[in-house]
Design an enzyme around this catalytic site. Structure first.
Site, mmCIF file in Angstrom:
data_model
loop_
_atom_site.group_PDB
_atom_site.id
_atom_site.type_symbol
_atom_site.label_atom_id
_atom_site.label_comp_id
_atom_site.label_asym_id
_atom_site.label_seq_id
_atom_site.Cartn_x
_atom_site.Cartn_y
_atom_site.Cartn_z
ATOM 1 N N CYS A 120 32.962 44.886 42.637
ATOM 2 C CA CYS A 120 32.712 44.025 41.655
ATOM 3 C C CYS A 120 32.244 42.853 42.513
ATOM 4 O O CYS A 120 32.804 42.503 43.616
ATOM 5 C CB CYS A 120 34.133 43.536 41.158
ATOM 6 S SG CYS A 120 33.791 42.014 40.105
ATOM 7 N N TYR A 137 25.143 45.265 17.335
ATOM 8 C CA TYR A 137 26.554 45.408 18.115
ATOM 9 C C TYR A 137 27.321 46.604 17.364
ATOM 10 O O TYR A 137 27.662 47.497 17.825
ATOM 11 C CB TYR A 137 27.321 44.142 18.303
ATOM 12 C CG TYR A 137 28.722 44.757 18.779
ATOM 13 C CD1 TYR A 137 29.123 44.964 19.889
ATOM 14 C CD2 TYR A 137 29.859 44.764 17.500
ATOM 15 C CE1 TYR A 137 30.124 45.492 20.420
ATOM 16 C CE2 TYR A 137 31.073 45.190 17.989
ATOM 17 C CZ TYR A 137 31.476 45.601 19.405
ATOM 18 O OH TYR A 137 32.551 45.998 19.707
ATOM 19 N N GLU A 152 35.598 47.854 13.990
ATOM 20 C CA GLU A 152 34.763 46.842 14.473
ATOM 21 C C GLU A 152 34.612 45.670 13.455
ATOM 22 O O GLU A 152 34.511 44.560 14.166
ATOM 23 C CB GLU A 152 33.620 47.838 14.682
ATOM 24 C CG GLU A 152 33.771 48.689 15.781
ATOM 25 C CD GLU A 152 33.940 48.145 17.206
ATOM 26 O OE1 GLU A 152 33.957 46.909 17.648
ATOM 27 O OE2 GLU A 152 34.731 48.830 17.976
ATOM 28 N N CYS A 171 42.509 46.300 39.060
ATOM 29 C CA CYS A 171 41.188 46.706 38.349
ATOM 30 C C CYS A 171 40.762 47.842 39.345
ATOM 31 O O CYS A 171 40.622 47.884 40.392
ATOM 32 C CB CYS A 171 40.335 45.475 38.481
ATOM 33 S SG CYS A 171 38.762 45.927 37.794
ATOM 34 N N CYS A 176 40.580 42.032 33.264
ATOM 35 C CA CYS A 176 39.278 41.413 33.282
ATOM 36 C C CYS A 176 39.350 40.389 32.383
ATOM 37 O O CYS A 176 38.402 40.285 31.673
ATOM 38 C CB CYS A 176 38.192 42.061 33.405
ATOM 39 S SG CYS A 176 36.690 41.042 34.358
ATOM 40 N N ASP A 215 30.458 43.545 23.776
ATOM 41 C CA ASP A 215 31.250 42.523 22.975
ATOM 42 C C ASP A 215 31.528 41.567 23.963
ATOM 43 O O ASP A 215 31.177 41.709 25.158
ATOM 44 C CB ASP A 215 32.386 42.940 22.237
ATOM 45 C CG ASP A 215 33.491 43.575 23.122
ATOM 46 O OD1 ASP A 215 33.497 43.756 24.294
ATOM 47 O OD2 ASP A 215 34.553 44.003 22.475
ATOM 48 N N CYS A 222 42.714 41.406 39.184
ATOM 49 C CA CYS A 222 41.677 41.942 39.953
ATOM 50 C C CYS A 222 42.486 43.232 40.611
ATOM 51 O O CYS A 222 42.010 44.176 40.970
ATOM 52 C CB CYS A 222 41.069 40.947 40.813
ATOM 53 S SG CYS A 222 40.189 39.807 39.746
#
Length: 341
Positions: free
Chosen positions: A206, A125, A42, A200, A190, A143, A197
């Site tokens: 959405c 975070y 991270e 997705c 995305c 994030d 899309c």
């Protein structure tokens, strides 16, 4: 609304089970995540790509596989190993955090988000990511990829709205998998421009897809133009060695080995801030580099000098092994431009 939130989590986790990325820091299905590797990845991935981080992560963990080994590493070795990953304060915080974990927690991370935030270099975070991925806490991880996914799902126009929506859809079970699924979705499907899309798993729920304005989210605020600064990098070569200095411990690129440089100011300087007296020649080239808060343009000055004792912790470094000095990117660029690396 709760049913919709549940359906989002269920659909995304089903997609993740089928399409999850295999990454060297990610636990395989059925395995427990290694908190050290989660934390390290991270920190390394902040504003750095997976492709760049992967070999660096593997080299780092081969050398320092756990908190105890990293806590025993010298600051110089840690900073050199970090070179090129940006934001050198992160490397200093990694070393400080490892020492704190060993000294205060017996070599193991605390398991709660609140306790993690008390450790050096771990902000909101990172604490949420570690708590969710390594310990299964229902922490909300946001994030850049997650922000983009959530902003489009709900057509959320502000960061507080994105945060609230992300909290609402984060499940209590499999929170770590959910966070990683959101990251994978934002990375592969995305994406910022031309989102895929049709692939997705959340397309049917959405709001931005329904409105046909996916690329309008997240809503971007106008960025202020960064100030321009200037400086001079000095390449003093004695035989087959070049002069390197150690930057001050605090401040930008603190504690790193570097080529000498004058101050970074608002107008092009000359050679009055050279580290030693010499017959300096200005090269017909400059090096440009962008930092978070300003852009930098550096003139290049070179000189052939006699080898002599140097002040402080400056050293003569063999030009042929300059790549082993761990120079920050801006100085590595300068060395390449001059022809020394």
């Amino acid at each position: 609304m709760a049913a919709k939130h549940s359906s989002i989590a269920d659909a995304l986790l089903a997609w993740y089970d089928a399409h999850r990325r295999e990454l060297p820091w990610r636990a395989r299905p059925g395995e427990a995540a290694d908190p050290y590797r989660v934390w390290l990845s991270e920190v390394m991935l902040q504003q750095t790509t997976v492709a760049t981080v992967t070999p660096r992560f593997q080299a780092w963990t081969a050398r320092w596989p756990d908190f105890r080994s990293l806590a025993q590493a010298s600051d110089d070795d840690v900073m050199t190993a970090w070179a090129g990953l940006g934001y050198y304060a992160r490397a200093r915080n990694l070393a400080a955090c490892a020492k704190a974990v060993v000294a205060e927690h017996g070599g193991h991370f605390p398991t709660t988000e609140a306790a993690l935030r008390k450790l050096p270099g771990i902000g909101d975070y990172t604490a949420a990511a570690i708590a969710a991925i390594a310990f299964g806490e229902p922490a909300t991880v946001v994030d850049a990829n997650v922000e983009r996914v959530v902003a489009r799902l709900f057509r959320a126009a502000t960061k507080p709205a994105v945060r609230a929506a992300a909290e609402a859809i984060t499940p209590r079970d499999r929170a770590g998998d959910f966070a990683q699924a959101m990251m994978d979705l934002g990375s592969a499907i995305c994406i910022p421009r031309k989102p895929r899309c049709l692939l997705c798993p959340l397309r049917d729920v959405c709001a931005a897809f329904a409105a046909g304005d996916q690329v309008a989210f997240p809503v971007k605020t106008a960025k202020a133009r960064k100030p321009q600064r200037y400086g001079t990098i000095f390449w003093a070569q004695a035989g087959d060695a070049v002069m390197l200095v150690r930057r001050p411990p605090k401040g930008l690129l603190g504690g790193m080995r570097a080529l000498p440089t004058g101050p970074w100011v608002g107008e092009p300087p000359g050679t009055t801030d050279a580290p030693i007296a010499a017959d300096w020649t200005m090269r017909n080239a400059t090096v440009a580099h962008g930092f978070t808060h300003f852009d930098l343009q550096l003139a290049l000055a070179t000189a052939r000098v006699e080898r002599h004792a140097l002040p402080g912790d400056a050293v003569w470094w063999p030009v042929e092994s300059l790549g082993e000095a761990g120079l920050p990117t801006v100085f590595a660029k300068a060395a390449k431009a001059i022809g020394g690396a």
